[in-house]
Structure formats: C-alpha cells, structure tokens
Design a protein around this motif. Structure first.
Motif, PDB file in Angstrom:
ATOM      1  N   UNK A   1      15.382   2.018  -6.363  1.00 44.99           N
ATOM      2  CA  UNK A   1      14.007   1.519  -6.465  1.00 44.99           C
ATOM      3  C   UNK A   1      13.342   2.094  -7.718  1.00 44.99           C
ATOM      4  N   UNK A   2      13.577   3.391  -7.965  1.00 43.74           N
ATOM      5  CA  UNK A   2      12.958   4.034  -9.132  1.00 43.74           C
ATOM      6  C   UNK A   2      13.395   3.328 -10.418  1.00 43.74           C
ATOM      7  N   UNK A   3      14.652   2.903 -10.468  1.00 42.73           N
ATOM      8  CA  UNK A   3      15.153   2.206 -11.664  1.00 42.73           C
ATOM      9  C   UNK A   3      14.399   0.896 -11.891  1.00 42.73           C
ATOM     10  N   UNK A   4      13.842   0.332 -10.817  1.00 46.83           N
ATOM     11  CA  UNK A   4      13.039  -0.902 -10.933  1.00 46.83           C
ATOM     12  C   UNK A   4      11.557  -0.601 -11.169  1.00 46.83           C
ATOM     13  N   UNK A   5      11.218   0.693 -11.238  1.00 51.87           N
ATOM     14  CA  UNK A   5       9.803   1.055 -11.390  1.00 51.87           C
ATOM     15  C   UNK A   5       9.049   0.980 -10.076  1.00 51.87           C
ATOM     16  N   UNK A   6       9.780   1.115  -8.974  1.00 54.92           N
ATOM     17  CA  UNK A   6       9.187   1.028  -7.637  1.00 54.92           C
ATOM     18  C   UNK A   6       9.273   2.397  -6.976  1.00 54.92           C
ATOM     19  N   UNK A   7       8.180   2.815  -6.322  1.00 59.07           N
ATOM     20  CA  UNK A   7       8.173   4.135  -5.683  1.00 59.07           C
ATOM     21  C   UNK A   7       8.649   4.024  -4.232  1.00 59.07           C
ATOM     22  N   UNK A   8       9.709   4.742  -3.911  1.00 57.09           N
ATOM     23  CA  UNK A   8      10.184   4.771  -2.527  1.00 57.09           C
ATOM     24  C   UNK A   8       9.327   5.759  -1.751  1.00 57.09           C
ATOM     25  N   UNK A   9       8.701   5.310  -0.656  1.00 57.65           N
ATOM     26  CA  UNK A   9       7.903   6.251   0.136  1.00 57.65           C
ATOM     27  C   UNK A   9       8.774   6.829   1.251  1.00 57.65           C
ATOM     28  N   UNK A  10       8.372   7.994   1.742  1.00 56.37           N
ATOM     29  CA  UNK A  10       9.213   8.722   2.670  1.00 56.37           C
ATOM     30  C   UNK A  10       9.191   8.215   4.100  1.00 56.37           C
ATOM     31  N   UNK A  11       8.151   7.470   4.444  1.00 55.88           N
ATOM     32  CA  UNK A  11       8.081   7.018   5.837  1.00 55.88           C
ATOM     33  C   UNK A  11       7.415   5.653   5.907  1.00 55.88           C
ATOM     34  N   UNK A  12       7.651   4.993   6.992  1.00 55.21           N
ATOM     35  CA  UNK A  12       7.084   3.669   7.205  1.00 55.21           C
ATOM     36  C   UNK A  12       5.558   3.761   7.320  1.00 55.21           C
ATOM     37  N   UNK A  13       5.069   4.854   7.904  1.00 56.46           N
ATOM     38  CA  UNK A  13       3.621   5.044   8.045  1.00 56.46           C
ATOM     39  C   UNK A  13       2.961   5.164   6.670  1.00 56.46           C
ATOM     40  N   UNK A  14       3.637   5.897   5.779  1.00 57.24           N
ATOM     41  CA  UNK A  14       3.111   6.074   4.418  1.00 57.24           C
ATOM     42  C   UNK A  14       3.049   4.729   3.695  1.00 57.24           C
ATOM     43  N   UNK A  15       4.025   3.888   3.967  1.00 55.05           N
ATOM     44  CA  UNK A  15       4.058   2.557   3.329  1.00 55.05           C
ATOM     45  C   UNK A  15       2.822   1.751   3.720  1.00 55.05           C
ATOM     46  N   UNK A  16       2.555   1.686   5.032  1.00 57.54           N
ATOM     47  CA  UNK A  16       1.420   0.873   5.508  1.00 57.54           C
ATOM     48  C   UNK A  16       0.092   1.471   5.059  1.00 57.54           C
ATOM     49  N   UNK A  17       0.022   2.801   5.054  1.00 60.78           N
ATOM     50  CA  UNK A  17      -1.234   3.468   4.681  1.00 60.78           C
ATOM     51  C   UNK A  17      -1.582   3.237   3.213  1.00 60.78           C
ATOM     52  N   UNK A  18      -0.556   2.941   2.393  1.00 61.08           N
ATOM     53  CA  UNK A  18      -0.825   2.799   0.962  1.00 61.08           C
ATOM     54  C   UNK A  18      -0.869   1.372   0.462  1.00 61.08           C
TER      55      UNK A  18
END
Ligand code: NAD
Length: 307
Positions: A171-188
């Motif tokens: 994901x980083x190679x695509x310029x995308x930030x991998x988040x550590x949890x599903x909750x963090x994904x929805x919160x952001x």
C-alpha cells in the motif's frame, strides 16, 4: 466439450460472440441459455454440459446435481457468493471466478457515487468537493486499489486502507497509508469505500460499532455486497447521526424503510450497476471462455476458488 453460457441477465453480444470464437477455436462447442425464467430450464440446459459460464446466476447444489458431466464452472465476475462451493467440491467440479476483469467499472462507479452524494444527489443546494478529503478503503483488492488510485491521483484525496491480507509496504508503494485496525479506518474516513467479499466472516460485519466511528458528514459507499451490512444497526446509526450518509450499488433489504426515514441521505442504484459496462462485460466473458479452454488444454487452475 460442451460449454454452456447460462445467463438470466445476458452478456453483451460482443462478449457472447467473442466467447464463441474462443471456445470453437479450441475445438469445443458453445451453447447458450439466456433470459431463462424458470430454474427447470437451467437444469435441462446444464444436463449435458462439460463447462458452465454464469454471471450472477445461482449455481446451487440442485444445479450441480443436474449437471452430471460438469467439470468446471466459471463465474464471469469477481464475487462468487452465487456458487455453492461445497456442492462443486463434493461433485469434483472446479469453480473459478475472473478476478480483475470488471474492477475498473466498479471503481469508477464508487467514485461516481461519492460525487453524487457530495452534490446532494444533484438537487439544488451547496455541495462538497472530494479534494482533500480522506477515503478509507476497506479491502485492498482489485477494486479497492483502483478506487485508491483514482481518488488519490485524480481527485487529490488522502487514502487510508485496511486489508489484513495485503502487506502495508504494498500500500505504501501506492502512496496509501495502511491503518492498524478496522476501527481506525472508519474513524478516519470521510468516505468509506467497501470492497470486502461476502464471506461467513464478513456478512453482517459492518454495523453500529464501525459506522458510528465515522467523522462528521461522512459517507459509507457500498459497491461490495448488501450482505456485509448489518441493516438494523445501519438504521440505528443513521437515526442517531443525522450527518451520516449511505450510498449503495446493492439495495438493502430494508431500502424502502431507509429512504422513508432518511430521504436524500441514502441512495441505491435501481439495479446493481458496478460491473454493467460494455468493457467489463466483454472482459469477464472472454476471460471465462479463455480460462475454461486453458483448463481443458493444460489443467490450469490458477483462478480456482474451491481449493
Ligand atoms: P478481490 O478478490 O480482488 O479483493 C478482495 C479483497 O478483500 C482482497 O484483497 C482480500 O485480501 C480482502 N479481504 C478478504 N477478507 C477480508 C476481511 N475480512 N477484511 C478485510 N479485507 C478482506 O475482489 P474485488 O475484485 O476487489 O471485488 C471486491 C468485492 O466487490 C467482490 O467480492 C464483490 O462482492 C464486489 N463486487 C461488486 C460488483 C458490483 O457490481 N457492484 C462487481 C464486482 C465485485
């Protein structure tokens, strides 16, 4: 070998013609069952088929039981929850999908739905832009990655993603930030674009706990499957949070209730349209024909899903 194309909702003509050319060139025969109205017609047509190509048609244990000669079934598309994999395996039938062939069509629709909701479903009033907002990609597969690329490169959006099966470095190679949890994904996520498959694990998994974490004014975008949503909890969170929106390519079971209660904050395409482009239709149909011919010629099982 006899290859049956059984489609209640037919392929584009170019897809059928192209598939026929591929199948006949390989020395096989193509039979067509389109717009069937009764499952009995499907049972009769599949009785002497060696291979089967379907779209969203349900390949149940009953269908498999009527297909005594069947060796391979290919779902022309990505999701294969319409195939009874256990029945296929029990009958020694190889089941495949055609991943990636309709991804661009679905990704473009996901972005279109984001714009539609941001512009208040094209009703008068002040809308919002996508630029500078954050899109959360839930599942970084073929469609999710393309949504990320269009959002980032085309609209200047920030992209975060969650997929336990894709390394963060990819994901980083695509310029995308991998988040550590599903909750963090929805919160952001100002826009949360859903791309998880419908599996025993994911069905009903998107509900109050996650959606309520989304930021003010956020929009949940579903081009995956309706089954992944917990509809009762979605109704609950939309009632509680008047700023949230839900847009889907696969109308919820309780769509009428959602529309009645939340009006313009919800929208469903009248019929699933993600993969409904001429290009996707042709790509998926031809890929299915090629995979079947290759399987008969060399035993290639690269896209087998019932391993
Ligand atoms: P894909 O197989 O390329 O990607 C699926 C991704 O989901 C993979 O990266 C996998 O690692 C990830 N995943 C699996 N389980 C997960 C979990 N529990 N949590 C997070 N990630 C998980 O599929 P795709 O082509 O990207 O399609 C995604 C889904 O979109 C399909 O399964 C299908 O249901 C749906 N779809 C809808 C349409 C439409 O017309 N609206 C068309 C094509 C596909």
């Amino acid at each position: 070998m006899k290859v049956l194309v059984a489609t209640e909702k037919p392929f584009a003509k170019a897809a059928v013609d192209g598939s026929r050319a591929i199948v006949e060139k390989a020395g096989h025969e193509l039979a067509l069952l389109e717009k069937y109205t009764d499952v009995e017609q499907f049972f009769a047509a599949v009785a002497d088929a060696d291979a089967l190509i379907v779209r969203s048609d349900k390949v149940t244990a009953d269908v498999i039981a009527h297909a005594k000669k069947l060796k391979i079934v290919v779902r022309a598309g990505a999701g294969y929850d319409n195939l009874d994999l256990a029945a296929c395996t029990a009958a020694g039938v190889v089941a495949m999908n055609t991943p990636g062939q309709n991804s661009n069509a679905v990704a473009e629709l996901a972005i279109g739905l984001m714009i539609y909701m941001s512009r208040n479903q094209f009703t008068p009033g002040t809308g919002r832009e996508l630029k500078g907002k954050t899109v959360g990609i839930h599942a970084y597969g073929n469609v999710g990655r393309l949504v990320a690329m269009i959002a980032k490169n085309g609209f200047g959006m920030n992209v975060i993603a969650f997929d336990p099966f894709v390394p963060a470095e990819k994901m980083a190679a695509d310029g995308v930030k991998a988040v550590g949890s599903i909750e963090e994904l929805y919160a952001g996520a100002d826009f949360l674009s859903l791309h998880i498959p419908a599996t025993a694990e994911t069905k009903g998994s998107i509900g109050y706990k996650l959606v309520s974490k989304m930021p003010k004014g956020a929009c949940l975008v579903n081009t995956a499957r309706k089954e992944v949503i917990n509809e009762a909890e979605l109704l609950e969170v939309l009632a509680e949070r008047e700023d949230l929106k839900y847009v889907t390519d696969i109308a919820a079971e309780r769509m009428a209730e959602l529309k009645e209660k939340f009006g313009n904050r919800v929208f469903a395409t009248p019929k699933k349209q993600g993969a409904e482009t001429a290009e996707a239709n042709i790509n998926a149909g031809l890929a299915a024909a090629n995979q079947i011919c290759d399987f008969f010629a060399t035993g290639n099982r690269k896209f087998q899903v019932n391993k």
